[in-house]
Structures are given as structure tokens and as C-alpha cells.
Design an enzyme around this catalytic site. Sequence first.
Site, PDB file in Angstrom:
ATOM      1  N   TYR A 151      37.239  35.193  36.306  1.00 21.85           N
ATOM      2  CA  TYR A 151      38.539  35.549  36.890  1.00 21.85           C
ATOM      3  C   TYR A 151      39.062  34.431  37.786  1.00 21.85           C
ATOM      4  O   TYR A 151      40.200  33.971  37.640  1.00 21.85           O
ATOM      5  CB  TYR A 151      38.402  36.842  37.676  1.00 21.85           C
ATOM      6  N   THR A 181      45.828  44.323  47.064  1.00 21.93           N
ATOM      7  CA  THR A 181      46.920  45.289  47.036  1.00 21.93           C
ATOM      8  C   THR A 181      46.353  46.658  46.693  1.00 21.93           C
ATOM      9  O   THR A 181      45.439  46.770  45.877  1.00 21.93           O
ATOM     10  CB  THR A 181      47.982  44.862  46.005  1.00 21.93           C
ATOM     11  N   ARG A 192      37.512  48.671  43.218  1.00 18.05           N
ATOM     12  CA  ARG A 192      38.056  47.982  44.383  1.00 18.05           C
ATOM     13  C   ARG A 192      37.748  48.782  45.641  1.00 18.05           C
ATOM     14  O   ARG A 192      37.616  50.006  45.612  1.00 18.05           O
ATOM     15  CB  ARG A 192      39.559  47.741  44.210  1.00 18.05           C
TER      16      ARG A 192
END
Length: 342
Positions: A151, A181, A192
Site C-alpha cells: 500500500y 478518516t 481500522r
Amino acid sequence: MTPNGHDPRPVLVTGGAGFLGSHLCERLLREGHRVLAVDNLSSGRVDNVRHLLAHSGFELRQQDATALQGVRASAVFNLACPASPPFYQRDPIGTTLTCVLGTLRALDIGHDQGVPVLQASTSEIYGDPDVHPQTEDYRGNVSTLGPRACYDEGKRCAETLCCDYQRQHGVAIRLARIFNTYGPRMLPGDGRVVSNFIVQALRGEDITLYGDGQQSRSFCFVDDTIDGLLRLMASGIDEPVNLGNPHEVTMRELAERILRLTDSRSRLVHRPLPADDPRRRCPDIQRARTRLGWAPRVPLDEGLARTAAHLRAVLGLRAPARRTGMALARTSRPPTLREPTP
């Protein structure tokens, strides 16, 4: 990029059924644009855009961004790529190819159509930073060999492609370096930290802190991030721009806030720190403030409450029978095309 009626071509959003992409599609439709969302649904979900499917200006196409060709578009937002570590590490080769070939296809469309391309880059290009907070001039401290490299390095290469397309072909580019976010439409199991902590708290499970819990991040509510993306696309800025919240919190502080907001009795437990996990991550947003007039507005506790209400509904859990719980439920009403997101 002009509103519908001035340009018959749709705005192309790759990754349009994902967390960020779905919010972007919704906002673009509200502003009068036609939208073509392209997503292979590896991490995006039709449910994220189901409320948009009946809109005459919206189309969802299930297709991999690496195979995208010959699309007519008035602008390109390239958001295709899983953003959470469990998702992008599940298929690291595919992640790298999406970052590189997917961006190549988006730039080809920008070149063919003569329209700007916004690349959704990431704070991950800074790696485990030696400079704090991170400015756009910082070149990063990134491992090419670790489990996050697919990534991190994929996004770094994507930025290089964008700059080379600008130099070689004159494509107008925008580089958004997006920091953490969060908000409604996060998946309960996307890996996350915000969704992990909230789900664990709502279920009464132990909240997992890695290492000593003193590593820090900054968290920007999704509405603010989308506003930053639109401002950046409308600008003439071809330099990278950090989009994130400059308020830094430790993982322990985040967990404690979520425990209070959810009225949870979950315990904090510690686990070994994952490989290449950054110690600190916080943006310098001076460029966004001065060049875009942008800064995040949604306070962390408000954003966490709205996210918790969403995840509570997804998990099928009832809100606690007390005034604060009912208030959280009210603030989490799903936005519609006719009603601006708070």
C-alpha cells in the site's frame, strides 16, 4: 469540472462504492453533477450507494480499476484501493497493481478527455515519520519490504505516475494525501482503529491496544475530508496537499473517549505492536488552510458519536435507554440527496 447541464459527461469516481467514494458520489450528486462510480466491490459495497441507484444522474459499474478504458468523464477522482491494513494485506499483489495500474488507467482517461485527475494518496507515504507533524515536503521513512509496503509503496509510485503524466502529457493533477478518516459507512470488521474500538466497546469485548497505546494518530470526519477533496479538485494546485485533522490523540486516549461515549464496560488490553506500525502520525495542514481555505470542523467526540450510532445500527444493537444514547441515534440519520450532511 462543471455541474450537470454544462458538461454532459459524468464525474468518474473509481472506488465509488467504498467508504470515502460513496460519500463523495453523494456529495457530487447534490451539487448537480452526473456520476459514474466504478468499483470491483472487493472492499466497497453496493449498500453504500443503494440509496443513489434510483437517481437519474448516477451509475454504478462493477469493474476493476485496472481494466478501465475508454470512459467519458468531466473529471476523475481515483479512489480505488482498499485503505485498511487487513484488506490491502489480504491481496498485497493486487493492492500494488491497483495503486499502479489503476492510477495509470485513470491518468489515461484524464489525458484522453483533457480533464483533471485527483489521486487519493495517503499519509502512509510518510511511513514511520522522523519529522512531526508531517509537511508535504517530507519524503518519508518507508519500508519497501514489510507487510504494509504494498500500500505505502504503491501509493508513492502512483504519485510519481501522476507527476510524470503532468510533465510528459500535460495532464492536470491533484494529489490529496489523506490522513485517517472515519465516519458512517465504515465496516464493523474493516480493521481500522476507530471502527475496531467502537465495535469492541459496543459488544462489551476487550479493547485491543497494540504496544503501550501511546502511538498517536489524528482523525478527520468523513464530511470534512470530502469537502477537502472537492476544494482541491476545484483548485489549480498540482502540489501534494495534506488533508487531515491536526489534533493528535494517542490510541489510549481514543479508546477512553469511545468507552465514555458508548457507556461501555469493556477493558483495555495490550497486544504486541504490529510490524512497521508508525509511532506518530499527524498532518501539517498549513498548505490546505492557506491555499484551499480548508480545515476540519467536526469535533472528534461528535464524529465518534455519529460513527458509533451507525455501527450500532449495523450490528443490530439497541441504543441505551438514556438521553445521551437517544441523542446519538438522532444524529446518525442517514443523509439523503436532498438533505445536506451535517
